[in-house]
Design a protein around this motif. Structure first.
Motif, PDB file in Angstrom:
ATOM      1  N   ARG A 105      37.716  52.669  52.769  1.00  0.00           N
ATOM      2  CA  ARG A 105      36.857  52.977  51.333  1.00  0.00           C
ATOM      3  C   ARG A 105      36.026  51.870  51.105  1.00  0.00           C
ATOM      4  NH1 ARG A 105      39.427  57.049  47.742  1.00  0.00           N
ATOM      5  NH2 ARG A 105      38.133  56.271  46.397  1.00  0.00           N
ATOM      6  N   ARG A 107      36.305  49.568  48.924  1.00  0.00           N
ATOM      7  CA  ARG A 107      36.279  49.417  47.600  1.00  0.00           C
ATOM      8  C   ARG A 107      37.071  48.210  46.964  1.00  0.00           C
ATOM      9  NH1 ARG A 107      31.703  51.361  44.450  1.00  0.00           N
ATOM     10  NH2 ARG A 107      30.614  52.714  46.111  1.00  0.00           N
ATOM     11  N   ARG A 129      34.904  48.966  39.657  1.00  0.00           N
ATOM     12  CA  ARG A 129      35.312  49.317  41.109  1.00  0.00           C
ATOM     13  C   ARG A 129      33.994  49.084  41.899  1.00  0.00           C
ATOM     14  NH1 ARG A 129      39.687  50.689  42.642  1.00  0.00           N
ATOM     15  NH2 ARG A 129      40.403  51.565  40.661  1.00  0.00           N
ATOM     16  N   PRO A 131      31.715  47.863  45.616  1.00  0.00           N
ATOM     17  CA  PRO A 131      31.768  47.488  47.259  1.00  0.00           C
ATOM     18  C   PRO A 131      32.207  45.950  47.388  1.00  0.00           C
ATOM     19  CG  PRO A 131      29.871  48.572  46.739  1.00  0.00           C
ATOM     20  CD  PRO A 131      30.344  48.269  45.395  1.00  0.00           C
ATOM     21  N   TYR A 132      33.153  45.971  48.569  1.00  0.00           N
ATOM     22  CA  TYR A 132      33.740  44.596  48.815  1.00  0.00           C
ATOM     23  C   TYR A 132      32.569  43.493  48.935  1.00  0.00           C
ATOM     24  CZ  TYR A 132      38.133  46.781  50.372  1.00  0.00           C
ATOM     25  OH  TYR A 132      39.254  47.374  50.537  1.00  0.00           O
ATOM     26  N   TRP A 167      30.498  50.925  39.282  1.00  0.00           N
ATOM     27  CA  TRP A 167      29.426  49.701  39.505  1.00  0.00           C
ATOM     28  C   TRP A 167      28.024  50.270  39.813  1.00  0.00           C
ATOM     29  CZ3 TRP A 167      26.877  49.170  44.513  1.00  0.00           C
ATOM     30  CH2 TRP A 167      25.945  47.840  44.447  1.00  0.00           C
TER      31      TRP A 167
END
Length: 201
Positions: A105, A107, A129, A131-132, A167
């Protein structure tokens, strides 16, 4: 910076990939300048632990934060404030990263201490929350205090059912280019090395 994994039985390959993607490849030299430390025990060490080195082994059976809520992680941090401050988890505008689902995912959950919700001297967290790959940038900018939590979230969408905020990416650059940045290229090289070694998906 502290990293808490709350996923139940995270796959090592997915965790390694997530941990790599949160690194700052744009403004720092990886792995020399990594400041991310995976915290899996509620027995706080006597001194600041070093940055976690990849690959990370399977933590499924020895992770004290499995299925922990933000409130539970916040309690742990408040009980160990001196150490957490030294680790950079508690600063003027702290960053906290919790990888909830070590999966495809992509996230993560980034949290910022809220200065408006203090109770009996204890500050709570608001979480976004995201994206990495965006986690490092958000946390660094909050730490530098040149941006606020609200600059990164969709305020119109409001707080979500799980207590986190959505986000919101910044408007695209006016530069008409799709070229990969130097940081993105470095990240892809590092990710390929992990994949080639069988440590990431």
């Amino acid at each position: 910076m502290g990293v808490f994994v709350t996923a139940a039985k995270p796959q090592p390959k997915a965790l390694n990939r997530a941990f790599l993607l949160i690194q700052d490849f744009e403004h720092a030299d990886y792995p020399e300048d990594s400041h991310w430390t995976l915290i899996t025990s509620k027995e706080a060490p006597s001194d600041v632990p070093p940055a976690t080195v990849l690959p990370i082994p399977d933590i499924s059976d020895n992770n004290a934060f499995t299925l922990s809520s933000m409130a539970e992680i916040n309690t742990f941090i408040r009980q160990n404030e001196d150490l957490m401050t030294k680790m950079g988890v508690l600063v003027e505008r702290p960053g906290l990263l919790s990888i909830r689902r070590g999966s495809r995912r992509r996230r993560a959950l980034s949290a910022n201490r809220s200065t408006s919700s203090r109770s009996a001297g204890r500050a709570e967290f608001r979480a976004c929350r995201l994206p990495y790959e965006e986690a490092s940038s958000m946390i660094v900018n909050l730490d530098m205090a040149n941006m606020d939590f609200e600059d990164f979230v969709d305020e119109d969408a409001g707080e979500q059912e799980d207590g986190s905020w959505m986000w919101m990416s910044f408007p695209p650059s006016t530069k008409d280019t799709e070229e990969e940045s130097e940081g993105e290229a470095k990240r892809e090289v590092a990710l390929k090395e992990l994949r080639d070694g069988g440590y990431a998906d």
